[in-house]
Design a protein around this motif. Structure first.
Motif, PDB file in Angstrom:
ATOM      1  N   SER A 107       3.765  -3.476 -14.783  1.00 47.50           N
ATOM      2  CA  SER A 107       2.446  -4.086 -14.637  1.00 47.50           C
ATOM      3  C   SER A 107       1.651  -3.335 -13.576  1.00 47.50           C
ATOM      4  N   VAL A 108       0.324  -3.557 -13.603  1.00 52.42           N
ATOM      5  CA  VAL A 108      -0.543  -3.088 -12.528  1.00 52.42           C
ATOM      6  C   VAL A 108      -0.628  -4.207 -11.499  1.00 52.42           C
ATOM      7  N   VAL A 109      -0.314  -3.904 -10.242  1.00 50.69           N
ATOM      8  CA  VAL A 109      -0.292  -4.952  -9.212  1.00 50.69           C
ATOM      9  C   VAL A 109      -1.544  -4.941  -8.351  1.00 50.69           C
ATOM     10  N   SER A 110      -2.259  -3.812  -8.307  1.00 47.35           N
ATOM     11  CA  SER A 110      -3.474  -3.781  -7.484  1.00 47.35           C
ATOM     12  C   SER A 110      -4.304  -2.553  -7.841  1.00 47.35           C
ATOM     13  N   ARG A 111      -5.636  -2.766  -7.735  1.00 48.63           N
ATOM     14  CA  ARG A 111      -6.558  -1.635  -7.857  1.00 48.63           C
ATOM     15  C   ARG A 111      -7.298  -1.404  -6.542  1.00 48.63           C
ATOM     16  N   ASP A 112      -6.835  -2.103  -5.518  1.00 45.67           N
ATOM     17  CA  ASP A 112      -7.431  -1.977  -4.184  1.00 45.67           C
ATOM     18  C   ASP A 112      -6.574  -1.011  -3.370  1.00 45.67           C
ATOM     19  N   LEU A 113      -6.941   0.244  -3.337  1.00 46.91           N
ATOM     20  CA  LEU A 113      -6.130   1.272  -2.674  1.00 46.91           C
ATOM     21  C   LEU A 113      -6.223   1.204  -1.160  1.00 46.91           C
ATOM     22  N   SER A 114      -7.090   0.326  -0.627  1.00 46.76           N
ATOM     23  CA  SER A 114      -7.170   0.190   0.825  1.00 46.76           C
ATOM     24  C   SER A 114      -5.908  -0.436   1.397  1.00 46.76           C
ATOM     25  N   HIS A 115      -5.121  -1.091   0.542  1.00 44.59           N
ATOM     26  CA  HIS A 115      -3.873  -1.717   0.993  1.00 44.59           C
ATOM     27  C   HIS A 115      -2.639  -0.919   0.511  1.00 44.59           C
ATOM     28  N   ALA A 116      -2.832   0.357   0.255  1.00 45.69           N
ATOM     29  CA  ALA A 116      -1.719   1.182  -0.241  1.00 45.69           C
ATOM     30  C   ALA A 116      -0.533   1.166   0.710  1.00 45.69           C
ATOM     31  N   ALA A 117      -0.812   1.054   2.019  1.00 41.05           N
ATOM     32  CA  ALA A 117       0.288   1.037   2.991  1.00 41.05           C
ATOM     33  C   ALA A 117       1.186  -0.169   2.793  1.00 41.05           C
ATOM     34  N   ASP A 118       0.620  -1.278   2.311  1.00 40.86           N
ATOM     35  CA  ASP A 118       1.428  -2.483   2.091  1.00 40.86           C
ATOM     36  C   ASP A 118       2.472  -2.253   1.003  1.00 40.86           C
ATOM     37  N   TYR A 119       2.240  -1.281   0.176  1.00 38.34           N
ATOM     38  CA  TYR A 119       3.158  -0.986  -0.928  1.00 38.34           C
ATOM     39  C   TYR A 119       3.992   0.271  -0.657  1.00 38.34           C
ATOM     40  N   GLY A 120       3.942   0.757   0.584  1.00 39.04           N
ATOM     41  CA  GLY A 120       4.718   1.941   0.941  1.00 39.04           C
ATOM     42  C   GLY A 120       4.177   3.214   0.358  1.00 39.04           C
ATOM     43  N   LEU A 121       2.881   3.238   0.023  1.00 38.61           N
ATOM     44  CA  LEU A 121       2.316   4.400  -0.661  1.00 38.61           C
ATOM     45  C   LEU A 121       1.451   5.284   0.221  1.00 38.61           C
TER      46      LEU A 121
END
Length: 478
Positions: A101-115
């Protein structure tokens, strides 16, 4: 019977039938609807053969997988050491890139996903020149998935964790964790033949030989011991202890790596790990399966800190292994306690010599069931009673460890046993028993003394021999 009574019976019968039907319906297992098929979403869905190059950089380092003419090379690992299933998984995971699935399109929180600082970066190049770059983020515990995104993309997705393992693991994990293959049959003692154990932990090498039909000289030696698979040839001749031998063989074959320390090592690099003077070295002949040629192998053991490490043949790989029992096998563990135990049907005569008396019995007959026994005067004796005496004689066994040094033997033996064989090429087996003090006896087997035995064995055999001659009952306990 009155009409009302008949009607009542009919009503009761109908009620019973209806009740049984209801009970059956209620007790029948509930049919559950089949779960809906899991939806699979694809970023890329190509044949695996279209993967030309995979470049992985993760927290363990980096590696590449390169394809050419349908064959793939994993970094600098020799092809014969690569776990083929792992390679196939990687090709599937890079040609069929799936997400749940797609979990987010808000890349401002990429750090929350370890990205923002991904655990791995993967670049895939396909045979048509197309490329795909992936950033692999942190683990998602609820779905047991893994966050990821296309580098430069606009969506954060989640994939199955199992499809991300090759992206985050070290390249050494592609090396086969099976160091020595397991036996192909259920008879490991028939698969592992000659074994030599040496190394700095051994005072002298232990040499075991397999007693095979094509080895008549070992078959001849083996007559001293009845049914057996291996002989201990050095430091001295003994029947191999099946228990100790089985521990050695079953743990040495099927040996599993607990981790790769190093690979593609040169001789000098292996020497740096101590393999030029190993603690233990196992040289063994392995016939792993029917109609398979016997192959010689070498397993060397060293230490790295508190860990045991091994190298196998000329692979140049240093494996970490568990502390297993076979690493602590000693000479005592491989030597059977019983001195000689020939089949009664192979023996021509048994002589028991005591300080003041001697008894000899001559054996004949086509097999053990047809056993015939005569004394030294040619008079027949009871074969079943003799089997009992023979059992006592062959029960002579060491009850302590092998002696480190040969003891001084002096004076006349208190007991001598001599076995001669029907096979004229087989030399006699001679056991001589000498006083060792403290109610013990030294046992010299064919000129070599490595063992002691309880002193009451000689007394028990003396009493039994005398009783046998007199036709009296006797005990076999000692």
């Amino acid at each position: 019977m009155s009409k009302p009574v008949k009607s009542l019976i009919i009503v009761l019968a109908v009620a019973l039938v209806l009740g049984a039907g209801v009970w059956f319906l209620l007790s029948a297992p509930e049919e559950k609807p089949a779960p809906p098929a899991e939806e699979i979403n694809y970023l890329v869905n190509r044949p695996s053969g279209e993967v030309a190059l995979v470049e992985v950089r993760n927290q363990n380092g980096s590696y590449t997988v390169t394809g050419k003419d349908g064959a793939y090379t994993v970094e600098d690992i020799p092809a014969e050491l690569v776990i083929h299933d792992y390679l196939l998984m990687l090709l599937d995971e890079t040609s069929s890139v799936q997400y749940q699935s797609v979990v987010s399109r808000d890349l401002s929180h990429a750090a929350d996903y370890g990205l923002s600082e991904p655990e791995a970066e993967v670049r895939v190049t396909y045979t048509d020149g197309g490329t795909l770059e992936l950033l692999i983020g942190s683990h998602e515990p609820i779905s047991d998935g893994r966050y990821f995104m296309v580098k430069g993309g606009s969506e954060i997705m989640i994939m199955k964790n199992g499809r991300s393992i090759r992206f985050t693991m070290p390249v050494e994990n592609y090396i086969d964790y099976v160091i020595v293959p397991s036996p192909a049959t259920s008879s490991p003692l028939a698969e592992v033949q000659d074994i030599t154990i040496s190394g700095s932990l051994m005072e002298e090498p232990i040499v075991l030989k397999a007693v095979l039909p094509e080895r008549p000289e070992l078959q001849l030696l083996g007559l001293s011991y009845g049914a057996l698979t291996h002989l201990v040839m050095e430091p001295a001749l003994h029947e191999a202890n099946p228990n100790g031998l089985m521990t050695l063989v079953t743990q040495m074959t099927g040996l599993i790596s607990e981790g790769i320390v190093d690979y593609n090592c040169t001789e000098a690099e292996l020497a740096g790990y101590g393999f030029d003077r190993p603690l233990l070295q196992y040289d063994f002949d392995y016939k792993n399966g029917e109609d398979i040629p016997t192959v010689s192998h070498t397993l060397k053991v060293s230490r790295l800190g508190e860990d045991y490490i091994v190298t196998y043949d000329d692979e140049g790989v240093v494996y970490r292994i568990l502390d297993l029992d076979f690493l602590h096998i000693e000479y005592n563990d491989l030597v059977l306690r019983w001195f000689v135990s020939p089949f009664i049907s192979d023996v021509k005569s048994l002589t028991i010599t005591l300080p003041e008396e001697e008894y000899t019995w001559f054996l004949s007959g086509k097999d053990a069931k047809d056993l015939q026994v005569k004394d030294e005067n040619g008079a027949p004796v009871d074969a079943e009673r003799f089997r009992k005496l023979y059992g006592l004689a062959t029960s002579a066994a060491a009850d302590g460890p092998v002696l480190q040094t040969a003891p001084p033997l002096s004076g006349e033996p208190v007991l001598t046993l001599r076995y001669t064989y029907r096979n004229a090429e087989k030399q006699d087996d001679v056991l001589r028993f000498f006083d060792a003090g403290q109610r013990r006896l030294y046992v010299e087997q064919n000129g070599v003394c490595q063992s002691t035995i309880r002193g009451n064995f000689a007394a028990a055999l003396k009493d039994a021999s005398r009783a046998f001659q007199k036709g009296e009952s006797f005990s076999t306990e000692w």
